[in-house]
Design a protein around this motif. Sequence first.
Motif, PDB file in Angstrom:
ATOM      1  N   ILE A  54      39.451  29.817  54.426  1.00  0.00           N
ATOM      2  CA  ILE A  54      39.916  30.052  55.174  1.00  0.00           C
ATOM      3  C   ILE A  54      41.234  31.614  54.715  1.00  0.00           C
ATOM      4  CG2 ILE A  54      42.813  29.459  55.851  1.00  0.00           C
ATOM      5  CD1 ILE A  54      40.632  28.132  57.423  1.00  0.00           C
ATOM      6  N   MET A  55      41.610  31.758  53.398  1.00  0.00           N
ATOM      7  CA  MET A  55      41.742  32.291  52.650  1.00  0.00           C
ATOM      8  C   MET A  55      41.238  33.920  52.979  1.00  0.00           C
ATOM      9  SD  MET A  55      44.975  30.420  51.782  1.00  0.00           S
ATOM     10  CE  MET A  55      45.186  29.928  52.333  1.00  0.00           C
ATOM     11  N   GLU A  56      40.245  34.184  52.851  1.00  0.00           N
ATOM     12  CA  GLU A  56      38.834  34.875  53.219  1.00  0.00           C
ATOM     13  C   GLU A  56      39.961  35.104  54.515  1.00  0.00           C
ATOM     14  OE1 GLU A  56      34.797  36.857  52.555  1.00  0.00           O
ATOM     15  OE2 GLU A  56      35.086  34.773  52.226  1.00  0.00           O
ATOM     16  N   LEU A  57      40.024  34.875  55.424  1.00  0.00           N
ATOM     17  CA  LEU A  57      39.584  35.220  57.141  1.00  0.00           C
ATOM     18  C   LEU A  57      41.246  35.764  57.293  1.00  0.00           C
ATOM     19  CD1 LEU A  57      38.488  34.508  59.901  1.00  0.00           C
ATOM     20  CD2 LEU A  57      39.279  32.766  59.960  1.00  0.00           C
ATOM     21  N   LEU A  58      41.973  34.765  56.235  1.00  0.00           N
ATOM     22  CA  LEU A  58      43.751  35.051  56.799  1.00  0.00           C
ATOM     23  C   LEU A  58      43.756  36.590  56.777  1.00  0.00           C
ATOM     24  CD1 LEU A  58      44.966  32.031  56.142  1.00  0.00           C
ATOM     25  CD2 LEU A  58      45.113  32.907  58.379  1.00  0.00           C
ATOM     26  N   SER A  59      43.469  36.995  55.141  1.00  0.00           N
ATOM     27  CA  SER A  59      43.179  38.342  54.515  1.00  0.00           C
ATOM     28  C   SER A  59      42.381  39.270  54.960  1.00  0.00           C
ATOM     29  CB  SER A  59      42.476  38.183  52.665  1.00  0.00           C
ATOM     30  OG  SER A  59      40.965  37.985  52.823  1.00  0.00           O
ATOM     31  N   GLU A  60      41.491  39.174  55.804  1.00  0.00           N
ATOM     32  CA  GLU A  60      41.159  39.958  57.083  1.00  0.00           C
ATOM     33  C   GLU A  60      42.052  39.759  58.736  1.00  0.00           C
ATOM     34  OE1 GLU A  60      37.176  38.354  57.229  1.00  0.00           O
ATOM     35  OE2 GLU A  60      36.531  38.650  55.421  1.00  0.00           O
ATOM     36  N   THR A  61      42.738  39.606  58.311  1.00  0.00           N
ATOM     37  CA  THR A  61      43.996  39.979  59.378  1.00  0.00           C
ATOM     38  C   THR A  61      44.906  40.810  58.611  1.00  0.00           C
ATOM     39  OG1 THR A  61      43.217  37.410  59.941  1.00  0.00           O
ATOM     40  CG2 THR A  61      44.874  38.523  60.644  1.00  0.00           C
ATOM     41  N   ASP A  62      44.250  41.369  60.053  1.00  0.00           N
ATOM     42  CA  ASP A  62      45.441  43.038  59.632  1.00  0.00           C
ATOM     43  C   ASP A  62      46.813  42.543  60.562  1.00  0.00           C
ATOM     44  OD1 ASP A  62      43.539  44.615  59.520  1.00  0.00           O
ATOM     45  OD2 ASP A  62      43.086  45.238  61.556  1.00  0.00           O
ATOM     46  N   GLY A  63      47.675  43.223  59.018  1.00  0.00           N
ATOM     47  CA  GLY A  63      49.402  42.894  59.787  1.00  0.00           C
ATOM     48  C   GLY A  63      49.614  41.912  59.305  1.00  0.00           C
ATOM     49  N   LEU A  64      48.774  41.201  58.885  1.00  0.00           N
ATOM     50  CA  LEU A  64      49.322  40.090  57.769  1.00  0.00           C
ATOM     51  C   LEU A  64      49.480  39.553  56.547  1.00  0.00           C
ATOM     52  CD1 LEU A  64      49.590  36.751  58.586  1.00  0.00           C
ATOM     53  CD2 LEU A  64      47.638  36.028  58.306  1.00  0.00           C
ATOM     54  N   GLY A  65      50.858  39.214  55.957  1.00  0.00           N
ATOM     55  CA  GLY A  65      50.872  39.615  54.947  1.00  0.00           C
ATOM     56  C   GLY A  65      50.930  38.138  53.594  1.00  0.00           C
ATOM     57  N   MET A  66      50.591  37.864  52.561  1.00  0.00           N
ATOM     58  CA  MET A  66      49.571  36.989  51.887  1.00  0.00           C
ATOM     59  C   MET A  66      50.158  36.226  50.507  1.00  0.00           C
ATOM     60  SD  MET A  66      46.045  36.347  53.061  1.00  0.00           S
ATOM     61  CE  MET A  66      45.809  34.361  52.248  1.00  0.00           C
ATOM     62  N   THR A  67      51.304  35.879  50.464  1.00  0.00           N
ATOM     63  CA  THR A  67      51.907  35.624  48.526  1.00  0.00           C
ATOM     64  C   THR A  67      51.303  34.275  48.047  1.00  0.00           C
ATOM     65  OG1 THR A  67      53.610  36.720  49.780  1.00  0.00           O
ATOM     66  CG2 THR A  67      54.421  35.166  47.715  1.00  0.00           C
ATOM     67  N   PHE A  68      50.619  34.116  46.963  1.00  0.00           N
ATOM     68  CA  PHE A  68      49.849  33.387  46.748  1.00  0.00           C
ATOM     69  C   PHE A  68      51.134  32.603  45.529  1.00  0.00           C
ATOM     70  CE2 PHE A  68      46.725  35.542  48.136  1.00  0.00           C
ATOM     71  CZ  PHE A  68      46.490  34.321  49.100  1.00  0.00           C
ATOM     72  N   ARG A  69      51.223  31.668  45.740  1.00  0.00           N
ATOM     73  CA  ARG A  69      52.327  30.753  44.694  1.00  0.00           C
ATOM     74  C   ARG A  69      51.669  30.255  43.848  1.00  0.00           C
ATOM     75  NH1 ARG A  69      56.603  27.644  48.161  1.00  0.00           N
ATOM     76  NH2 ARG A  69      56.239  26.439  47.435  1.00  0.00           N
ATOM     77  N   ASP A  70      52.152  29.952  42.225  1.00  0.00           N
ATOM     78  CA  ASP A  70      52.041  28.913  41.053  1.00  0.00           C
ATOM     79  C   ASP A  70      50.939  27.895  41.624  1.00  0.00           C
ATOM     80  OD1 ASP A  70      52.425  31.279  39.949  1.00  0.00           O
ATOM     81  OD2 ASP A  70      54.169  30.615  38.769  1.00  0.00           O
ATOM     82  N   ASP A  71      51.931  27.239  42.572  1.00  0.00           N
ATOM     83  CA  ASP A  71      51.608  25.613  43.382  1.00  0.00           C
ATOM     84  C   ASP A  71      50.734  25.709  43.684  1.00  0.00           C
ATOM     85  OD1 ASP A  71      52.248  26.770  45.693  1.00  0.00           O
ATOM     86  OD2 ASP A  71      53.938  25.181  45.731  1.00  0.00           O
ATOM     87  N   GLY A  72      49.830  26.490  44.161  1.00  0.00           N
ATOM     88  CA  GLY A  72      48.691  26.931  45.161  1.00  0.00           C
ATOM     89  C   GLY A  72      49.308  27.245  46.503  1.00  0.00           C
ATOM     90  N   ALA A  73      49.419  26.657  46.850  1.00  0.00           N
ATOM     91  CA  ALA A  73      50.394  27.178  48.447  1.00  0.00           C
ATOM     92  C   ALA A  73      50.309  28.722  49.065  1.00  0.00           C
ATOM     93  CB  ALA A  73      51.702  26.472  48.624  1.00  0.00           C
TER      94      ALA A  73
END
Length: 106
Positions: A54-73
């Motif tokens: 799911i994270m890989e799919l989201l990372s391939e989405t244009d215009g979507l920023g992802m910030t990974f938190r220490d708690d896994g969220a």
Amino acid sequence: MSVQENAVRIEELTSLERLGLRVSAMINSPVAQLGRKVLIHRLDTDSDQDWEAIMELLSETDGLGMTFRDDGAVILQWDLPTDDDRVIDRGEDVALVEPAQEEAPF
């Protein structure tokens, strides 16, 4: 479809499909859509393989920023679509709306 048939269908979903539906519901919630931001949290029942898919799919989405938190969220953020991003759905055909080209006034 009866409630029992619906329950059977839900049981037939794979763990990846259930995770995908949960993430989709979080993203499509009215609060997330209004703020264009959502916190996606991982449950103990989510397998590493499903989460990574799911994270890989989201990372391939244009215009979507992802910030990974220490708690896994993961915090997802996106911008409001511009007129250039607008899509018209015509059944199976999807076409981008082209900005109008005006002729020079001279």
